[in-house]
Design a protein around this motif. Sequence first.
Motif: not given
Length: 158
Positions: A67-92
Amino acid sequence: MDRLGSRCPLPGSLRPSVLTCLLILTASFVSYPMLRTLSLQLHSAVTGSYVSGTYSVVFVNCPNEQIAREIARAILDKKLAASVNILPKASSLYFWNGEIEEATEILLLIKTKTSKVHVLSGYIRLVHPFEIPEVFSLPVDQGDVRYFKWLEEGMEED
């Protein structure tokens, strides 16, 4: 007495100049965010320097990497951002419905223009699977001007 009466309007009536002033003040208030953004861009272009707050980092938690990758790609495709880092396994740990919940989530760090944060947040709320997705931003105070130029180029519309 006649001179005073000619300068002061009757109670309950507004002079045309007062209405004009109110209209100008209202238009200025409504257009301020757009004018501020344009003036910041002009200042940066003319001086070659960075104006604090022009760009922001947006934080978004996602339930899994797909889901993180899908959202990141969609954001970039829509030019809403220029860069997205995906940081794995954040304990919440968080409160939900009066209970303490614990989850492993994926954190997105999204670099964008501050002027796009509102639209970006709205888009994330539409596509995110969480009922209330975590979306917040922090303005960037300082950084490398060349990096900011690269961010700008990455969000240019084709």
